[in-house]
Design an enzyme around this catalytic site. Sequence first.
Site, PDB file in Angstrom:
ATOM      1  N   ASP A  33      -3.673  18.199  41.880  1.00  0.00           N
ATOM      2  CA  ASP A  33      -3.765  18.550  43.304  1.00  0.00           C
ATOM      3  C   ASP A  33      -3.463  20.038  43.507  1.00  0.00           C
ATOM      4  O   ASP A  33      -3.062  20.731  42.580  1.00  0.00           O
ATOM      5  CB  ASP A  33      -2.817  17.678  44.146  1.00  0.00           C
ATOM      6  CG  ASP A  33      -1.353  17.900  43.801  1.00  0.00           C
ATOM      7  OD1 ASP A  33      -1.043  18.082  42.598  1.00  0.00           O
ATOM      8  OD2 ASP A  33      -0.508  17.909  44.710  1.00  0.00           O
TER       9      ASP A  33
ATOM     10  N   HIS B 167      -7.784  13.744  35.855  1.00  0.00           N
ATOM     11  CA  HIS B 167      -7.595  13.789  37.316  1.00  0.00           C
ATOM     12  C   HIS B 167      -7.134  15.205  37.651  1.00  0.00           C
ATOM     13  O   HIS B 167      -5.940  15.498  37.734  1.00  0.00           O
ATOM     14  CB  HIS B 167      -6.568  12.750  37.761  1.00  0.00           C
ATOM     15  CG  HIS B 167      -6.446  12.638  39.250  1.00  0.00           C
ATOM     16  ND1 HIS B 167      -7.223  11.795  40.001  1.00  0.00           N
ATOM     17  CD2 HIS B 167      -5.656  13.284  40.139  1.00  0.00           C
ATOM     18  CE1 HIS B 167      -6.917  11.910  41.274  1.00  0.00           C
ATOM     19  NE2 HIS B 167      -5.960  12.823  41.393  1.00  0.00           N
TER      20      HIS B 167
ATOM     21  N   ASP C 148      -9.219   7.440  30.160  1.00  0.00           N
ATOM     22  CA  ASP C 148      -9.801   8.759  30.420  1.00  0.00           C
ATOM     23  C   ASP C 148     -10.807   8.643  31.562  1.00  0.00           C
ATOM     24  O   ASP C 148     -12.017   8.675  31.355  1.00  0.00           O
ATOM     25  CB  ASP C 148     -10.475   9.296  29.146  1.00  0.00           C
ATOM     26  CG  ASP C 148     -11.116  10.658  29.402  1.00  0.00           C
ATOM     27  OD1 ASP C 148     -10.724  11.332  30.386  1.00  0.00           O
ATOM     28  OD2 ASP C 148     -12.024  11.035  28.622  1.00  0.00           O
TER      29      ASP C 148
HETATM   30  O1  9MR Z   1      -4.805  13.430  43.683  1.00  0.00           O
HETATM   31  C1  9MR Z   1      -3.492  12.963  43.903  1.00  0.00           C
HETATM   32  C2  9MR Z   1      -2.630  13.237  42.688  1.00  0.00           C
HETATM   33  O2  9MR Z   1      -2.511  14.635  42.494  1.00  0.00           O
HETATM   34  C3  9MR Z   1      -1.290  12.577  42.817  1.00  0.00           C
HETATM   35  O3  9MR Z   1      -0.553  12.658  41.620  1.00  0.00           O
HETATM   36  C4  9MR Z   1      -1.442  11.119  43.193  1.00  0.00           C
HETATM   37  C5  9MR Z   1      -0.111  10.422  43.435  1.00  0.00           C
HETATM   38  O4  9MR Z   1       0.606  11.034  44.433  1.00  0.00           O
HETATM   39  O5  9MR Z   1      -2.237  10.972  44.348  1.00  0.00           O
HETATM   40  C6  9MR Z   1      -3.532  11.489  44.192  1.00  0.00           C
HETATM   41  O6  9MR Z   1      -4.200  11.333  45.367  1.00  0.00           O
HETATM   42  C7  9MR Z   1      -4.675  10.030  45.625  1.00  0.00           C
HETATM   43  C8  9MR Z   1      -3.844   9.376  46.717  1.00  0.00           C
HETATM   44  O7  9MR Z   1      -2.507   9.229  46.346  1.00  0.00           O
HETATM   45  C9  9MR Z   1      -4.425   8.037  47.095  1.00  0.00           C
HETATM   46  N1  9MR Z   1      -5.809   8.184  47.470  1.00  0.00           N
HETATM   47  C10 9MR Z   1      -6.644   8.775  46.439  1.00  0.00           C
HETATM   48  C11 9MR Z   1      -6.123  10.156  46.101  1.00  0.00           C
HETATM   49  C12 9MR Z   1      -7.021  10.888  45.129  1.00  0.00           C
HETATM   50  O8  9MR Z   1      -7.451  10.101  44.071  1.00  0.00           O
HETATM   51  O1  9MR Z   2       5.333  13.566  37.699  1.00  0.00           O
HETATM   52  C1  9MR Z   2       5.616  12.815  38.883  1.00  0.00           C
HETATM   53  C2  9MR Z   2       6.105  11.456  38.471  1.00  0.00           C
HETATM   54  O2  9MR Z   2       7.333  11.553  37.790  1.00  0.00           O
HETATM   55  C3  9MR Z   2       6.242  10.568  39.695  1.00  0.00           C
HETATM   56  O3  9MR Z   2       6.567   9.262  39.279  1.00  0.00           O
HETATM   57  C4  9MR Z   2       4.947  10.586  40.486  1.00  0.00           C
HETATM   58  C5  9MR Z   2       5.002   9.740  41.740  1.00  0.00           C
HETATM   59  O4  9MR Z   2       5.878  10.274  42.659  1.00  0.00           O
HETATM   60  O5  9MR Z   2       4.614  11.901  40.836  1.00  0.00           O
HETATM   61  C6  9MR Z   2       4.385  12.731  39.742  1.00  0.00           C
HETATM   62  O6  9MR Z   2       4.091  14.000  40.193  1.00  0.00           O
HETATM   63  C7  9MR Z   2       2.860  14.198  40.862  1.00  0.00           C
HETATM   64  C8  9MR Z   2       3.192  14.814  42.214  1.00  0.00           C
HETATM   65  O7  9MR Z   2       3.856  13.865  43.004  1.00  0.00           O
HETATM   66  C9  9MR Z   2       1.972  15.347  42.914  1.00  0.00           C
HETATM   67  N1  9MR Z   2       1.221  16.236  42.070  1.00  0.00           N
HETATM   68  C10 9MR Z   2       0.812  15.593  40.829  1.00  0.00           C
HETATM   69  C11 9MR Z   2       2.021  15.169  40.040  1.00  0.00           C
HETATM   70  C12 9MR Z   2       1.630  14.598  38.685  1.00  0.00           C
HETATM   71  O8  9MR Z   2       0.973  13.379  38.781  1.00  0.00           O
END
Ligand code: 9MR
Ligand code: 9MR
Length: 605
Positions: free
Chosen positions: A202, A523, A565
Site C-alpha cells: 500500500d 500484493h 503467489d
Molecule cells: O492492500 C492492503 C494491504 O496493503 C494490507 O496489508 C491489507 C491488510 O490491511 O489490506 C489490503 O487492502 C485490502 C483491504 O484490507 C480489504 N479489501 C481489499 C484490499 C486490497 O486487496
Molecule cells: O505486518 C503487519 C502484521 O504484523 C499485521 O498482523 C497485519 C494486520 O494488522 O498488518 C501487517 O502490516 C501491514 C499494514 O497493516 C499495512 N501495510 C501493509 C503491511 C504488511 O502487510
Amino acid sequence: MAATKGINKLARGCVLVLATAFCGLSYAQAEPGVSENIRVNQLGFSPRSEKIALLVIQDAPVDSSRFVVRSAKTGNAVMEGALQVGRDKTWSGQRTLLADFSHLKTSGRYYLEISGPGDTEVIRSTPFEVGDTVFQDLATASLKAFYYQRASTELKEIHAGPWHRAAGHPDDKVLIHPSAANRARVANTIVSAPKGWYDAGDYNKYVVNSGITMGTLMSAFERYPDYFSTQSLNIPESQNALPDILDEVRYNLDWLSAMQDPTDGGVYHKLTTAGFEGMIAPHQATQPRYMVQKTTAATLDFAAVMAQASRVYAPYDAQGSKQYLQAAQAAWKWAQQHPAVHYRQDKLNQQFDPDITTGAYGDEQLADEQLWAAAELYLATGHTDFWRVISDAPLEYSLPNWADVRWLGYYNLLAHKDQLPQDSNRWRSAIEKNLVVAARELKEAGSKNAYRVPMLSDPKNFVWGSNAVAANQGILFLEAFRITGDQAFLNSAQATRDYLLGRNATGYSYVTGFGHKTPMHPHHRLAAARPDRPPLPGFLVGGPNPAQQDDCAYPSKVADQSYVDHVCSYASNEIAINWNAPLAYLANGLSAIENQYAESHSHHE
Ligand code: 9MR
Ligand code: 9MR
Ligand code: CA
C-alpha cells in the site's frame, strides 16, 4: 533396488500433486528432468559455506541412493556422495533425503543430479553458482527496493530501469485528521510531509513500521561500515560523499522529521488515506491524505530512530545530526508526559470522521519501545537518566518485530560496549549471554527438522510476515557470530539465507527477481499497476502464514506451505519495508563477512 523406492513413490505422488517436468519425464532416459522436489538455495553458495540440498519424497527408501554434482557447462561430475535419510518428516508428513556437498569449494555453475537404478529415473536441480559474488546482486537489490518505494518523486530510467515511473503522493498538502488536532493545528489544517517510503504493497506511511525498518538499516551500516561505504545502489544521490545506504535512509528521515508536531514534540501515528487505494499507480492514487493521531508508540520509535541517526550521520553532517538529536529529545519528553496514548482505530472511528481503515500498527506494550529509545538516547548523549531506564528493563531475549523493538536497543548497546557505564560489566555479560543462548538454542532446534533450517524449529514462527521472522533470526545469528566468533552461527545465518532462497517447503525463492521459482504476483501496488513488467526486484514477500487472513485460495493449510503467489494474498504475498530491512541486513552482512574472508583468503595464497 530398494535404493530408489522413495524416488519411485515420489514420482507417483508427484504426478498427483505437482505437474513438474520431472513427473512428466519420470520414465524417460536422456535428459534428466528438473525436479521441484529438490530444494536448494536457487542462487547458490559462498565457496566456504555449508552446502545442502534436500530431496522431498513420500516415504523413506530402505537404503540410501547417491547424488552427483555436475558442472552446468560440461556436464562433468565434480563430486559424488550418498544421500542421507532425514530422521524428521516435513510438517506435511513427507520424508527428505539430504545431499551435503560442502566440500565443493571451486567457483562455478553446477547442478545436482540424483539417479535411480538402471538410470531410468534421473532428476536434477536447477543450476546454481558457487562463488564469491553469488549474492552481490541480491544484497544490492534488497536495498535498492527502498528506492523503488520512494514517495513524492519521479523515478528516472537511469536509476529504475524498466520500473521508472511518474512521481506520486507529493504529500505537501496533508490534512490534520480530527484525531490529531490541537490548538496550534486544528482539524483540516494543511501540513507538508513529503518523501519517505511507501510502507508495503500500500501507499501509506506509518511511523511505527518505519521505526524498526530504519533502525535495522542504520544498524546494518554501523556493523559493516567499510563494506557499505563502497557499495553503489545507483540512486540519484550515488555521486555524493554519503554511503548510498545512508542516502536511502535519509530519504525516509526527511519525511519522518515532518511527522513530529513542532509545537509539542509528539509524533503522528501515520500519514494515510482514509481507506486503502485501489491497485493503481502512485500518480493515479490521489485520495486525500491525513495525519492521524499522535501516539506514544510512534513517538518513542521516532525518538529511537532520530537518536540513532544523530550518531550515524554525525561524521557526515554535523548540523543534521544536531537536529536529529533535538527532535529525539523533544519526542522523548512528550512520551514521558503521555506514556500510554495508544492507537485504537475502532475507537477513533467512533469519534472522528472520516473513518480510517488502513494499517493500524497498534501496539500497547510499550516497555520495549521505551527501552529502545532510552538505549539510543543513552548512546547519543551518555546521560545517566537513560541508563537508569535501561538497567531496570527485562533482559530476556526476544526476536525483534515491529511491535517488539527491545533488542534493537540491546544489539546497539552491545555493539558500543566502550560507551557503557564503568560498572555495567555484569549487566553486559547477562545481555550477551541471553543473546548467545537464544542463538544457540535456535541453531540447535534448527538442525532437528526435515530441511535443517532454524526457521522450521517452531510453527509459531509462521505469522503474517514469517519471512521477516527468518530474516531477523539471521540477524540474531550474525550478532552471535560477531560476539563469539563461532563459525557455527555463521553457518546458521547462511542456512537462513538458504531457507529464504529455496530450501523450504514451497520451493519458492521468496525474493522477487531472484531464483528460478520466485513470486510473480506480489500484493504490491507498484507491481500490480504495471502488469506488463516483471514485479519490481529485490522484495521479500511476507511468506507462509497459516492464518490466511486474506481469505484467498491457498494450496495448503500446513504452516510452512501456507503461501500463494497471487496478488490477492496480502497475508502471504505482500511486500513491506520492515521485511526488506532484515533481508538487507542479512544479505549485506553475510556478503560483508564472506568478502572479508575472500580477501584474507586470497592474501594467504
Ligand atoms: O492492500 C492492503 C494491504 O496493503 C494490507 O496489508 C491489507 C491488510 O490491511 O489490506 C489490503 O487492502 C485490502 C483491504 O484490507 C480489504 N479489501 C481489499 C484490499 C486490497 O486487496
Ligand atoms: O505486518 C503487519 C502484521 O504484523 C499485521 O498482523 C497485519 C494486520 O494488522 O498488518 C501487517 O502490516 C501491514 C499494514 O497493516 C499495512 N501495510 C501493509 C503491511 C504488511 O502487510
Ligand atoms: Ca512494543
